[in-house]
Design a protein around this motif. Structure first.
Motif, short mmCIF file in Angstrom:
data_model
loop_
_atom_site.label_atom_id
_atom_site.label_comp_id
_atom_site.label_asym_id
_atom_site.label_seq_id
_atom_site.Cartn_x
_atom_site.Cartn_y
_atom_site.Cartn_z
N PRO A 128 0.81 -1.21 0.00
CA PRO A 128 0.00 0.00 0.00
C PRO A 128 0.85 1.27 0.00
CG PRO A 128 -0.90 -1.57 1.54
CD PRO A 128 0.40 -2.14 1.05
N GLU A 129 1.98 1.24 0.69
CA GLU A 129 2.87 2.41 0.72
C GLU A 129 3.43 2.71 -0.67
OE1 GLU A 129 7.11 3.74 2.72
OE2 GLU A 129 5.87 2.26 3.75
N ILE A 133 0.78 6.71 -7.00
CA ILE A 133 -0.37 7.56 -7.30
C ILE A 133 -0.07 9.02 -6.95
CG2 ILE A 133 -2.79 8.00 -6.70
CD1 ILE A 133 -3.11 5.00 -6.26
N GLY A 134 0.82 9.24 -5.99
CA GLY A 134 1.18 10.60 -5.61
C GLY A 134 0.48 11.09 -4.36
N LEU A 135 -0.07 10.17 -3.57
CA LEU A 135 -0.74 10.57 -2.32
C LEU A 135 0.31 10.81 -1.23
CD1 LEU A 135 -3.70 8.03 -2.32
CD2 LEU A 135 -3.76 10.44 -2.94
#
Length: 96
Positions: free
Chosen positions: A11-12, A18-20
């Motif tokens: 998830p990291e 994605i750029g979150l």
């Protein structure tokens, strides 16, 4: 035509692709502040004073508590809020 793409990432890693932003440090700091505040406020709670304010001592206090519990029980059942001693006659049950 059918195309399958399989991506194996944590998830990291997906957040970075994605750029979150990574909010873990901010979350840890916030949880630490809340924990410290709770620890400071717990020191001001006196259990004896809390019990005395909720349950007054004596027969009057027990009577008031009994009436309160009776009213809560009656309201949960959907009947009136007076104890049985205050009623003079029993009402017949309604049939549905």
């Amino acid at each position: 035509m059918k195309i399958n793409i399989e991506v194996d990432m944590t998830p990291e890693e997906a957040r970075k692709v994605i750029g979150l932003p990574d909010l873990a440090p901010m979350q840890e700091e916030l949880v630490g502040q809340i924990s410290d505040q709770i620890k400071r406020n717990v020191a001001y709670i006196d259990p004896e004073l809390l019990v005395k304010s909720v349950l007054p001592v004596g027969v009057e206090g027990i009577d008031k508590l009994q009436k309160l519990l009776w009213a809560v029980a009656k309201s949960a059942v959907g009947e009136g809020d007076s104890p049985p001693a205050a009623k003079t006659a029993k009402r017949p049950r309604k049939r549905s």
